[in-house]
Design a protein around this motif. Sequence first.
Motif, PDB file in Angstrom:
ATOM      1  N   LYS A 144       2.488  66.082  37.032  1.00 17.86           N
ATOM      2  CA  LYS A 144       1.132  65.666  36.624  1.00 17.86           C
ATOM      3  C   LYS A 144       1.172  64.510  35.618  1.00 17.86           C
ATOM      4  O   LYS A 144       0.458  64.502  34.619  1.00 17.86           O
ATOM      5  N   ILE A 145       2.067  63.556  35.876  1.00 20.74           N
ATOM      6  CA  ILE A 145       2.165  62.392  34.983  1.00 20.74           C
ATOM      7  C   ILE A 145       1.359  61.235  35.583  1.00 20.74           C
ATOM      8  O   ILE A 145       1.587  60.845  36.739  1.00 20.74           O
ATOM      9  N   TRP A 146       0.420  60.721  34.813  1.00 22.46           N
ATOM     10  CA  TRP A 146      -0.371  59.542  35.235  1.00 22.46           C
ATOM     11  C   TRP A 146       0.161  58.356  34.459  1.00 22.46           C
ATOM     12  O   TRP A 146      -0.131  58.194  33.273  1.00 22.46           O
ATOM     13  N   LYS A 147       0.985  57.542  35.105  1.00 26.35           N
ATOM     14  CA  LYS A 147       1.592  56.429  34.366  1.00 26.35           C
ATOM     15  C   LYS A 147       1.809  55.255  35.317  1.00 26.35           C
ATOM     16  O   LYS A 147       2.472  55.408  36.339  1.00 26.35           O
ATOM     17  N   LYS A 148       1.207  54.131  34.964  1.00 25.84           N
ATOM     18  CA  LYS A 148       1.319  52.965  35.851  1.00 25.84           C
ATOM     19  C   LYS A 148       2.714  52.328  35.758  1.00 25.84           C
ATOM     20  O   LYS A 148       3.359  52.413  34.721  1.00 25.84           O
ATOM     21  N   ASN A 160       6.434  61.772  39.697  1.00 25.65           N
ATOM     22  CA  ASN A 160       5.492  61.914  38.575  1.00 25.65           C
ATOM     23  C   ASN A 160       4.376  62.900  38.913  1.00 25.65           C
ATOM     24  O   ASN A 160       3.947  63.690  38.079  1.00 25.65           O
ATOM     25  N   GLN A 161       3.923  62.835  40.142  1.00 25.00           N
ATOM     26  CA  GLN A 161       2.833  63.734  40.566  1.00 25.00           C
ATOM     27  C   GLN A 161       3.235  65.190  40.353  1.00 25.00           C
ATOM     28  O   GLN A 161       2.438  66.010  39.894  1.00 25.00           O
ATOM     29  N   PHE A 165       6.323  57.700  42.059  1.00 24.16           N
ATOM     30  CA  PHE A 165       5.001  58.290  41.800  1.00 24.16           C
ATOM     31  C   PHE A 165       4.908  59.721  42.326  1.00 24.16           C
ATOM     32  O   PHE A 165       4.225  60.567  41.759  1.00 24.16           O
ATOM     33  N   ARG A 166       5.590  59.989  43.409  1.00 23.55           N
ATOM     34  CA  ARG A 166       5.619  61.366  43.949  1.00 23.55           C
ATOM     35  C   ARG A 166       6.269  62.300  42.916  1.00 23.55           C
ATOM     36  O   ARG A 166       5.798  63.407  42.673  1.00 23.55           O
TER      37      ARG A 166
END
Length: 309
Positions: A121-125, A117-118, A114-115
């Motif tokens: 700026k990717i919001w993905k579960k 992705n951050q 998630f870091r």
Amino acid sequence: MPIVILSDFANPEPWINALKKAAPDLEVMVFNKSLDRSQVEFALAWNHPPGIFMTFPNLKTISSMGAGVDHLLKDQNIPAQANIVRIIDPLLSQDMYEFALAVIMNRMKNLTHFRENQQQKIWKKKRYQRMADVRVGLMGTGIIGNHVAENLAKVGFSVSGWSRTAGSSKAYPKFSGESQLSEFLGSCDFLICLLPLTAETRGILNKNTMGMLPVGAWVVNLGRGPLLVDEDLISLLNSGHLAGANLDVFHQEPLPADHPFWLHPKVYITPHIASLTDPESVVPQIIENYRRTINNQPLLNQVDREKGY
Ligand code: OXD
């Protein structure tokens, strides 16, 4: 009679201060060339210059500054009469458990993912794992490994342990010896290696053994670098058999700048910090061994030089 420190630590001050605080009457010296070596019966060492102990004619005890003694035993020139002792400290075991828990949890909850992705700026579960569904294997169930295994079992992981020689535990199933290695390895989502480095364990994490881990397993080496065959790990990561590795220890430390581990996307490096000896916590046992040395009494935490731990 002084305690003499021989180490490659840049700063021995915390050790000197902790020893002096615990025993103000004690003479503590850092090794220097003009030291009268005949006075020395007790040395405190970490990565000493090989062969140097042969120049101390009256040396009786060498205490490791940590839990491991491979840095001492790899020196073929240690006087036969010198006893070797090591550090056993509940803080070292607890710190190792906390570190192992941290790396497992980081992976289970995808925190590094998630870091990354951050940063884009990717919001993905992405689904996480639960402790009860994760199998952790401890390779090496000595004092530290056993503490790690028991505590991981206590918080809810499915834990098993393996050691070269047989033993048992009420807290988790234990495997031992060559004959049970593949059964043990086949049941590890995370393999945490905390074996001591000896002639028998060198290279034990190799293509053959790590290939017995389930596809997608994760290797965590917190013992010693030479337990692992580096090229074999890289090839199993590249083939996709292994999902990743946390490595805290290396063949050469600091890890050389041109080593492929540095830039490997599936390798997570820490600089031998999983569990650091706390001088304040361990000086009482060092001073006790110093006093026992002077009084010719049996020592605490003595190492079997044949076994290598
Ligand atoms: C130790 C270490 O042996 O820090 O204590 O590796």
